[in-house]
Design an enzyme around this catalytic site. Structure first.
Site, PDB file in Angstrom:
ATOM      1  N   ASP A 136      -0.512 -21.038  17.283  1.00  0.00           N
ATOM      2  CA  ASP A 136       0.679 -20.511  16.615  1.00  0.00           C
ATOM      3  C   ASP A 136       1.662 -21.631  16.253  1.00  0.00           C
ATOM      4  O   ASP A 136       2.333 -21.553  15.223  1.00  0.00           O
ATOM      5  CB  ASP A 136       1.368 -19.488  17.541  1.00  0.00           C
ATOM      6  CG  ASP A 136       2.566 -18.828  16.897  1.00  0.00           C
ATOM      7  OD1 ASP A 136       2.402 -18.287  15.785  1.00  0.00           O
ATOM      8  OD2 ASP A 136       3.663 -18.854  17.486  1.00  0.00           O
ATOM      9  N   LYS A 160       7.626 -20.454  24.581  1.00  0.00           N
ATOM     10  CA  LYS A 160       8.534 -19.327  24.407  1.00  0.00           C
ATOM     11  C   LYS A 160       9.219 -18.997  25.723  1.00  0.00           C
ATOM     12  O   LYS A 160       8.731 -19.365  26.786  1.00  0.00           O
ATOM     13  CB  LYS A 160       7.753 -18.112  23.915  1.00  0.00           C
ATOM     14  CG  LYS A 160       7.142 -18.345  22.537  1.00  0.00           C
ATOM     15  CD  LYS A 160       6.934 -17.054  21.800  1.00  0.00           C
ATOM     16  CE  LYS A 160       6.294 -17.284  20.454  1.00  0.00           C
ATOM     17  NZ  LYS A 160       7.219 -17.803  19.441  1.00  0.00           N
ATOM     18  N   LYS A 170       0.813 -18.887   6.972  1.00  0.00           N
ATOM     19  CA  LYS A 170       0.009 -19.061   8.164  1.00  0.00           C
ATOM     20  C   LYS A 170      -0.164 -17.710   8.863  1.00  0.00           C
ATOM     21  O   LYS A 170       0.663 -16.834   8.632  1.00  0.00           O
ATOM     22  CB  LYS A 170       0.624 -20.100   9.086  1.00  0.00           C
ATOM     23  CG  LYS A 170       1.880 -19.618   9.845  1.00  0.00           C
ATOM     24  CD  LYS A 170       2.332 -20.650  10.819  1.00  0.00           C
ATOM     25  CE  LYS A 170       1.895 -20.357  12.210  1.00  0.00           C
ATOM     26  NZ  LYS A 170       2.813 -19.519  12.985  1.00  0.00           N
ATOM     27  N   ARG A 214       0.807  -1.215   0.000  1.00  0.00           N
ATOM     28  CA  ARG A 214       0.000   0.000   0.000  1.00  0.00           C
ATOM     29  C   ARG A 214       0.844   1.269   0.000  1.00  0.00           C
ATOM     30  O   ARG A 214       0.462   2.291  -0.540  1.00  0.00           O
ATOM     31  CB  ARG A 214      -0.898  -0.025   1.230  1.00  0.00           C
ATOM     32  CG  ARG A 214      -2.210   0.658   1.015  1.00  0.00           C
ATOM     33  CD  ARG A 214      -3.159   0.314   2.110  1.00  0.00           C
ATOM     34  NE  ARG A 214      -2.438   0.026   3.355  1.00  0.00           N
ATOM     35  CZ  ARG A 214      -3.035  -0.267   4.487  1.00  0.00           C
ATOM     36  NH1 ARG A 214      -4.330  -0.314   4.542  1.00  0.00           N
ATOM     37  NH2 ARG A 214      -2.339  -0.515   5.575  1.00  0.00           N
ATOM     38  N   HIS A 247       3.098 -26.432  13.120  1.00  0.00           N
ATOM     39  CA  HIS A 247       4.459 -26.974  13.061  1.00  0.00           C
ATOM     40  C   HIS A 247       4.592 -28.319  13.789  1.00  0.00           C
ATOM     41  O   HIS A 247       5.145 -29.282  13.249  1.00  0.00           O
ATOM     42  CB  HIS A 247       5.469 -25.991  13.660  1.00  0.00           C
ATOM     43  CG  HIS A 247       5.438 -24.629  13.027  1.00  0.00           C
ATOM     44  ND1 HIS A 247       5.171 -24.437  11.696  1.00  0.00           N
ATOM     45  CD2 HIS A 247       5.649 -23.389  13.542  1.00  0.00           C
ATOM     46  CE1 HIS A 247       5.219 -23.136  11.428  1.00  0.00           C
ATOM     47  NE2 HIS A 247       5.508 -22.484  12.533  1.00  0.00           N
TER      48      HIS A 247
HETATM   49  C1  BG6 Z   1       6.406 -19.178  13.577  1.00  0.00           C
HETATM   50  C2  BG6 Z   1       5.667 -18.736  14.801  1.00  0.00           C
HETATM   51  O1  BG6 Z   1       5.522 -19.841  12.702  1.00  0.00           O
HETATM   52  O2  BG6 Z   1       7.466 -20.035  13.950  1.00  0.00           O
HETATM   53  C3  BG6 Z   1       6.608 -18.067  15.773  1.00  0.00           C
HETATM   54  O3  BG6 Z   1       4.604 -17.858  14.443  1.00  0.00           O
HETATM   55  C4  BG6 Z   1       7.800 -18.935  16.063  1.00  0.00           C
HETATM   56  O4  BG6 Z   1       5.930 -17.724  16.968  1.00  0.00           O
HETATM   57  C5  BG6 Z   1       8.441 -19.440  14.786  1.00  0.00           C
HETATM   58  O5  BG6 Z   1       8.735 -18.185  16.803  1.00  0.00           O
HETATM   59  C6  BG6 Z   1       9.504 -20.471  15.062  1.00  0.00           C
HETATM   60  O6  BG6 Z   1      10.202 -20.759  13.886  1.00  0.00           O
HETATM   61  P1  BG6 Z   1      11.734 -21.213  13.886  1.00  0.00           P
HETATM   62  O7  BG6 Z   1      12.032 -21.466  12.448  1.00  0.00           O
HETATM   63  O8  BG6 Z   1      12.512 -20.085  14.479  1.00  0.00           O
HETATM   64  O9  BG6 Z   1      11.793 -22.445  14.744  1.00  0.00           O
END
Ligand code: BG6
Length: 479
Positions: free
Chosen positions: A230, A327, A143, A46, A235
């Protein structure tokens, strides 16, 4: 091997993901000769910029985030010359004619939707209205793919109005990680593991994705998601699928995704007492607590989750899977531990000690595989057994250069151009993952569940230790 010539439009081209991952990743592929010299990248967003300003933005992003990859002199300028910029209004008319006029015929067209999902429908529609969609077009979506089953279904329906499933690339960047793909190589490229890969020989499996970072500047998004949405729904679920799935007949997109889908559909619902949610506290005045970070003193969103689940199928019935992610934990570590059962009988007598084999797959950092095997303790002290690691750390086994793996995004974007969907999620997979997740979240909401506090820099809430200790087992890796 260079991929075919392409035009890649990045909607959200000035955003965080473009800056940290997409542009630096494309540059690295350019350096390595995989991106053809006549490829073109068009940033679209934008804000008002011209192409020269966008090139300066990209140059800065590459300097900051491309991990110091060395290239021949002049490569950066060559790469930057591939870049254009169009100011665009996703919901209006501005910029679309200009974008359409930049598109070339006879090359792959890829549209990367690095924007809020609420805009996916508008973008898809405008791409069509302006005649930019061809059979060779692909769209890439990030995502979060929905917030729950209903919203994921709605998104799938919206995209399906304009694009065929074979043109839709839903990214889960974990699938692009080198060592995650190695899960398939280890399982299906060796005779050694697969015969033992079932509930008869495997006691249980643990998947840990621990991060040291907090929510940082993403508080607003994160507080509406939490660790379940998340990380777990996508994942960790993908890792679980790759560890547990049946061998696909071929390494082809639908064969692999069919098998993953079967795993998700066979997952048991998770009982409330098999889940622990946590929320991190502040750290020595150094880091804010979760509540401070998201600016919501009463939030009940979890920054940590551990759970136990089962896969009700022939191979896995009776083998628990323990999954945890969080985290601000004490270490950054993504590992899968496959703990085998004890031998049925010890010929050396119980006093020699009993040891079970443990296969550890380290996804990051220090990528590699270790198998704990039992041997005799050296020396004249009689037959006593000890564990020793058969260790294959990839950087030792392959050399540091070979083990300098491309970033997940680099590989995935090249797969989009090649038209290979194997490492992307199919619509039904995402929906099945939400169908498993939704009742868990609904249960918390119904019970007004409050996450357990845990110290930043710790291994997570103590209740998560109890979750596994109740079964006479222990977490491996960070504890
Ligand atoms: C993302 C999440 O998809 O993956 C984050 O939204 C997370 O919260 C991240 O920190 C972790 O990815 P990686 O590759 O650092 O393990």
């Amino acid at each position: 091997i260079p991929v075919d010539p392409f035009d890649l439009v990045i909607f959200g081209g000035t955003g965080d993901l473009a800056q940290r991952k997409i542009l630096p990743g494309l540059f690295r592929r350019y350096c390595s000769g995989q991106m053809p010299v006549d490829a073109r990248i068009i940033g679209a967003a934008r804000s008002e910029h011209d192409s020269a300003e966008y090139r300066a933005f990209a140059a800065q992003a590459i300097r900051e985030f491309s991990g110091g990859r060395r290239c021949e002199d002049g490569t950066l300028d060559d790469f930057l010359n591939r870049l254009e910029y169009v100011t665009i209004d996703a919901r209006g008319t501005d910029g679309w004619e200009q974008l359409a006029s930049l598109m070339r015929d006879g090359v792959v067209r890829a549209f990367y939707f690095s924007v809020a999902p609420a805009l996916f429908g508008d973008l898809a529609q405008r791409i069509h209205e302006h005649g930019m969609a061809t059979e060779e077009s692909r769209i890439v979506v990030e995502k979060p793919f929905g917030h729950d089953l209903a919203s994921a279904r709605a998104l799938n329906r919206t995209l399906a109005t304009h694009f065929d499933e074979s043109q839709i690339y839903r990214i889960d960047h974990y699938l692009g990680k080198e060592t995650v793909q190695n899960l398939m190589a280890v399982r299906f490229g060796n005779m050694l593991f697969e015969p033992l890969w079932n509930s008869q020989y495997v006691d249980h499996i643990q998947i840990t994705v621990a991060e040291t970072v907090g929510v940082g500047g993403r508080g607003e998004y994160y507080d509406k998601s939490g660790a379940m949405r998340d990380m777990m729904q996508n994942h960790l679920m993908q890792l679980l699928c790759l560890i547990a799935m049946e061998p696909p007949a071929k390494f082809d997109p639908d064969a692999v995704r069919d098998e993953k889908l079967k795993v998700i559909r066979a997952l048991d619902p998770v009982l409330p007492h098999h889940i622990v949610r946590g929320q991190y506290g502040a750290q020595d005045g150094e880091h804010p607590s979760y509540r401070e970070a998201v600016g919501n003193p009463r939030t009940r969103t979890e920054s940590y989750i551990a759970l136990k689940t089962h896969i009700s199928n022939w191979r896995w019935a009776g083998t628990p899977f323990y999954l945890r992610t969080g985290k601000r934990l004490k270490a950054r570590s993504s590992v899968i531990n496959v703990l085998f059962k004890d031998t049925p009988h010890s010929i050396f007598g119980e006093e020699a000690g009993r040891h079970a084999n443990l296969l550890t797959i380290r996804l990051q950092p220090n990528e590699g595989i270790t198998l704990q095997v039992t041997i005799k303790e050296p020396g004249p002290g009689g037959m006593r057994l000890i564990d020793v690691p058969l260790d294959m750390t990839f950087s030792d086994a392959l050399g540091p250069e070979e083990a300098d793996f491309p970033d997940a995004y680099e590989r995935l974007i090249m797969d989009v151009i090649r038209g290979n969907q194997t490492l992307f999620m199919r619509g039904d997979e995402v929906e099945a993952a939400w169908a498993w997740t939704d009742p868990i979240i609904a249960g918390w909401e119904a019970r007004n569940d409050v996450p357990k506090p845990y110290d930043s820099g710790s291994a997570g809430p103590t209740d998560a230790e109890m979750l596994i200790q109740r079964d006479n087992r222990n977490w491996r890796g960070i504890t």
